[in-house]
Design a protein around this motif. Structure first.
Motif, PDB file in Angstrom:
ATOM      1  N   UNK A  84     -10.693   1.662  -4.101  1.00  0.00           N
ATOM      2  CA  UNK A  84      -9.681   0.675  -4.478  1.00  0.00           C
ATOM      3  C   UNK A  84      -8.856   1.139  -5.674  1.00  0.00           C
ATOM      4  N   UNK A  85      -9.439   1.945  -6.546  1.00  0.00           N
ATOM      5  CA  UNK A  85      -8.722   2.284  -7.792  1.00  0.00           C
ATOM      6  C   UNK A  85      -8.518   3.776  -8.004  1.00  0.00           C
TER       7      UNK A  85
ATOM      8  N   UNK B 193       0.871  -1.180   0.000  1.00  0.00           N
ATOM      9  CA  UNK B 193       0.000   0.000   0.000  1.00  0.00           C
ATOM     10  C   UNK B 193       0.906   1.227   0.000  1.00  0.00           C
ATOM     11  N   UNK B 194       0.398   2.340  -0.516  1.00  0.00           N
ATOM     12  CA  UNK B 194       1.256   3.523  -0.562  1.00  0.00           C
ATOM     13  C   UNK B 194       1.529   4.084   0.834  1.00  0.00           C
ATOM     14  N   UNK B 195       2.787   4.297   1.145  1.00  0.00           N
ATOM     15  CA  UNK B 195       3.202   4.830   2.451  1.00  0.00           C
ATOM     16  C   UNK B 195       4.488   5.625   2.259  1.00  0.00           C
TER      17      UNK B 195
ATOM     18  N   UNK C 196      -6.827   2.054   1.242  1.00  0.00           N
ATOM     19  CA  UNK C 196      -5.988   1.049   0.581  1.00  0.00           C
ATOM     20  C   UNK C 196      -5.272   0.185   1.609  1.00  0.00           C
ATOM     21  N   UNK C 197      -4.917   0.812   2.722  1.00  0.00           N
ATOM     22  CA  UNK C 197      -4.282   0.063   3.811  1.00  0.00           C
ATOM     23  C   UNK C 197      -5.264  -0.973   4.361  1.00  0.00           C
TER      24      UNK C 197
END
Lengths: 419, 518
Positions: free
Chosen positions: B465-466, B112-114, B182-183
């Motif tokens: 989700x997208x 996931x983006x972090x 997303x997480x």
């Protein structure tokens, strides 16, 4: 490079098609039109009502009929249209432009073109842009999305409808949904005058007894899963909502018709400078943008109220772009055009001395018995009396024979010679 | 060749995820027995589920909404806090600081983006400067690493767009930003891949304990589930759930927060998360960079009566922008593209409530307000250890795979990097990558299909989700296209496709069936 053409047209709505035809008529043969939808025609295809083409064809056509005429012309001239294709990026490539396209059929493509004509149209302003307080349930959508689903897919969003904004699409949808058995309970307009054309107020609201609340706005949206009601308040002197005078209307759908925004994300990527008022590119009298070789026409340039003027403007643009391909950049002194009294904006931003130009403008507010005047120094280039002016009606007129030494062209309304 | 990007292409992987929407199987009443049932699929429920999926256990998650994270979690600010905001000795402080360190590993496992961007708490007055020192001391006690008190020059050097009247800041570089939903999706997705079962659209209406010591759960749709243990991760409704068992020693008080998302065009106004000095009820109104680019401002903090008051207000908007503009003067409310409300579940006592209760086998993970997103991995670990103490047999499952198995390429990222070579490659593997559905955020049909196959079948679920529909047109163009794809992939009739579950259908009336005149 996957393909090289003389002219690349982005969008196959009325603007793109008219521009492409004019390119062809003016001697440009290698033209590619790209269209992101499955088929050409643009938003016209979902506008199944009539009223299109009165100026252009002297006939009253529906949107799809108007589109069809142009589609047939484009096909007759064997101009290539690549559907299902988005333009992702435009970059400089020497004397040409390079466009990155994403085609459903052909994948990622690089196309080189001497000129690019931007004809992407506009999108609708949405709830976020106007920040209406309240919840975020289902049943709130732009009028155009509802129009697409009703007219192209055969689904309606609800039975009890409130419409915010009196733009033309909202008015058309008020009638359309009424005809499908839904009840349109109100059209709410923040301004003291309607946003759409008068003929649509008469034919779409008055004829169906749909109330129009001018100088009102929606102050709250309620509903958990689906919208259940809206709170409507009149505006006071200071144009702030008067909450003590508000009332609630139950509804299951709220359509938004609160303005259109030229869709210029691609233009920005290409480095095109936008006008703060129109939201479209700043152009010269040839409708060329701040990036040489990139032109713009139709609703991506300025939001029009009649498709007939989109076609006219785009044909003009196509002709100018053809001349650019053959003769290169038109050189000459640039005379700025400035909006004056009662004028919200003028377009183009500058006229090249010694050429002819068409000036478009919108008034700031409704008024009566005004003269529209275009002046270069002391010389009056154009003057015409207008009995009534409305922000919803764009005015267009040609100017020529500008004095060589004109500092600027001022365009303004004047009430002085009323008698 | 195909092998090379198989990881990126959904369609290559067939996985049986156990996501059950019982409504679609009408008339079927399930009667299942689990070791652990987790109530609630927010960030806490998802983290607990994933944590438990490491063991040889039968675990189910029951969620009243149509998708994971649809309650409080989806409206989170997306900040992984450093941990200086919370009182030393509190569970909040302990778990947040411990969990902050876990995110690099989690991000690597779950993709996931972090990004660790750091937090800056700004001071504009002498009094504020003293407050910074106070929180600096708290941070030290909480073992927050690498904190610094920095002066005006350095603050402005780090964040040139903030108000030049700033006097200094408390800087904590370990803070980060993530995409909250997303997480959650990644945690739950991985839990499902490791055998957890998820029941969506199932609101718990009864929880009891049978004579044999087993818990019995009834849902609104008539689903019956049994288990030996129950984890209460029901967020705002955790007190109601506990109440079924006679546990009444805490209440959940809803505290509302309004947030406003700005247009991507505004650009990267700030790099780190910008805080004012805190107020009594919250960390104050912030300027938050998001991993997706746009800047977010908020949240407000208002104690409210109703747990479902999700309405933004005129006052809230004014308040947020007044505070945000004080810190970053160029922020404009005309750049808003969307707004939303999140409701924090504040437990009496103000701290997290994580632990066993007087009812054996019933574990609370309640009152998880800020810094709950940050603390979530540590909360999950704490729940696991409580379960172990309560007698649950926890045998490690050798086949547990911590890595996300189904992933897809984000075309948006390739386009931002202008990585056209890679883009051509993935299109060659899956043609649906050449079909752009959401043109504001550059989301392709392949990504939408991927999300649907992963269990997201509402417009909001697919949006989260997208990102399709999150951009400046807010779904004006792509809504109808996404609906067609859901219809095609799931067979769900267009009129049943909803924004966020039953009752929120977008176009509920097919014209061929006619409409009665009202």
């Amino acid at each position: 490079m996957d393909k090289t053409v003389e002219a690349l047209v982005i969008g196959s709505g009325p603007a793109g098609m008219a521009a492409a035809l004019a390119l062809k008529e003016n001697g440009i043969n290698e033209i590619l039109i790209v269209e992101r939808e499955d088929a050409p025609g643009g938003i016209l295809l979902q506008c199944i009502h009539n009223g299109f083409g009165l100026h252009r064809f002297n006939e009253e056509l529906t949107g799809p009929e108007y589109a069809e005429r142009y589609i047939n012309l484009v096909k007759d001239k064997k101009i290539e249209i690549l559907s299902g294709t988005c333009a992702l990026d435009i970059v400089d490539d020497g004397d040409s432009k390079k466009a990155i396209l994403l085609s459903e059929e052909k994948g990622l493509l690089e196309v080189s073109a001497k000129v690019v004509i931007l004809a992407m149209g506009c999108r609708e302003r949405n709830r976020g842009n106007i920040a209406i307080p309240g919840t975020r349930p289902a049943g709130i959508m732009t009028a155009g999305l509802a129009q697409k689903m009703v007219n192209k897919s055969g689904y309606i969003p609800g039975r009890e409808i409130v419409i915010l904004g009196s733009g033309d699409i909202g008015l058309i949808m008020a009638r359309r949904l009424t005809l499908e058995g839904a009840r349109v309970k109100a059209v709410v307009e923040i301004q003291s005058y309607p946003g759409g054309l008068n003929r649509n107020i008469v034919q779409c609201l008055n004829d169906f007894h749909i109330p129009l609340y001018l100088s009102h706005t929606i102050t709250k949206i309620s509903g958990d899963r689906r919208i259940s009601s809206v709170e409507i308040a009149p505006l006071g002197e200071s144009r702030e909502p008067q909450n003590e005078k508000s009332f609630t209307l139950a509804c299951d759908t709220l359509l938004l018709s609160v303005g259109l925004i030229p869709e210029n994300e691609l233009s920005l990527k290409a480095g095109v400078i936008l006008d703060k008022v129109t939201g479209g590119p700043v152009v010269d009298s040839n409708l060329m943008t701040s990036v040489p070789g990139i032109f713009a026409c139709g609703n991506v340039l300025q939001v029009h109220d009649l498709v007939d003027w989109v076609s006219e403007e785009s044909a003009y643009c196509g002709k100018a772009a053809a001349s650019y391909v053959r003769n290169g950049l038109l050189k000459g002194r640039e005379i700025p055009v400035k909006p004056g009294n009662m004028v919200r904006y003028t377009l183009p931003a500058k006229v090249i001395a010694g050429t002819e130009a068409v000036i478009s403008l919108r008034p700031m507010a409704p008024a009566q018995n005004m003269s529209i005047i275009a002046k270069a120094g002391e010389k009056i280039l154009y003057k015409k009396k207008e009995k009534k002016i409305f922000p919803s009606i764009m005015l267009r007129f040609p100017v020529k024979d500008m004095p060589e030494d004109a500092g600027c062209i001022e365009v303004f309304f004047s009430a002085e010679d009323k008698k | 060749m195909k092998q090379a990007f198989a990881n990126n292409v959904y369609d290559c992987i067939i996985l049986e995820l156990k996501i059950t929407d019982t409504k679609q199987k009408t008339g079927r009443i399930m009667n299942h027995k689990y070791d652990v049932i987790v109530i609630g699929a927010g960030v806490v429920g998802a983290a607990v589920a994933r944590s438990l999926s490491r063991y040889k256990l039968r675990v189910a998650v029951v969620e009243k909404e149509a998708d994971v994270s649809f309650g409080t979690s989806k409206a989170n600010s997306g900040i992984i806090h450093a941990g200086f905001h919370d009182e030393p000795g509190s569970l909040k402080a302990k778990l947040a600081v411990a969990a902050n360190r876990e995110f690099d590993r989690l991000c690597e496992e779950l993709e996931f983006p972090f990004e660790r961007r750091g937090e800056l708490m700004l001071a504009f007055t002498e009094e504020d400067v003293r407050i910074l020192q106070f929180y600096f001391a708290w941070g030290k006690k909480n073992n927050v690493p690498y904190m610094e008190l920095i002066g005006r020059e350095r603050t402005l050097e780090m964040e040139p767009n903030i108000n030049p009247d700033v006097m200094g800041a408390l800087y904590a570089p370990t803070a980060g930003i993530i995409c909250p939903y997303e997480y959650c999706f990644a945690l739950m997705g991985n839990a499902l891949e490791n055998g957890v079962e998820l029941f969506l659209n199932e609101k718990v209406i009864w929880l009891g304990k049978k004579e044999n010591g087993e818990f019995e759960i009834d849902t609104e749709n008539g689903l019956k589930l049994n288990s030996t243990y129950v984890v209460n991760a029901a967020g705002l409704y955790a007190d109601d759930i506990a109440g079924y068992l006679g546990i009444t020693d805490f209440k959940i008080l809803p505290r509302k927060g309004e947030e406003y998302l700005l247009d991507r065009r505004v650009g990267n106004l700030v790099r780190s998360v910008i805080f004012p000095v805190p107020t009594k009820t919250s960390k104050g109104m912030l300027v938050i960079p998001t991993v997706d680019g746009p800047v977010m401002v908020g949240p407000t903090a208002l104690d409210i009566e109703a747990k479902d008051d999700y309405a933004t207000t005129r006052d809230g908007l004014k308040n947020v922008f007044m505070h945000a503009q004080k810190m970053v003067p160029s922020i404009r409310s005309s750049d808003i593209i969307t707004s939303f409300v999140g409701i924090r579940p504040v437990a009496t006592g103000n701290d997290f409530i994580v632990g066993a209760t007087k009812v054996k086998g019933f574990i609370n993970a309640a009152g998880i307000q800020s810094p709950g997103l940050t603390a979530s991995p540590a909360i999950a670990e704490m729940v696991s250890s409580v379960l172990l103490k309560e007698g649950l047999r926890m045998e490690v499952k050798p086949e547990f795979n911590p890595h996300k198995r189904m992933s897809f390429t984000r075309v948006r990222h390739l386009l931002e990097e202008r990585n056209f070579g890679k883009f051509r490659e993935i299109i060659a593997g899956n043609k649906n990558y050449s079909k752009l559905v959401c043109r504001c955020e550059n989301v392709t049909e392949a990504e939408i299909i991927g999300a649907i196959h992963r269990g997201h079948t509402t417009l909001d679920g697919i949006k989260f989700a997208t990102r399709a529909g999150t951009g400046r047109c807010q779904g004006g163009f792509c809504t109808s296209r996404v609906m067609e794809i859901i219809h095609r992939e799931t067979g769900m009739p267009i009129e049943q496709i909803s924004k966020k579950g039953k009752g929120s259908e977008i176009f509920p009336i097919p014209l061929r069936k006619g409409v009665s005149r009202g």
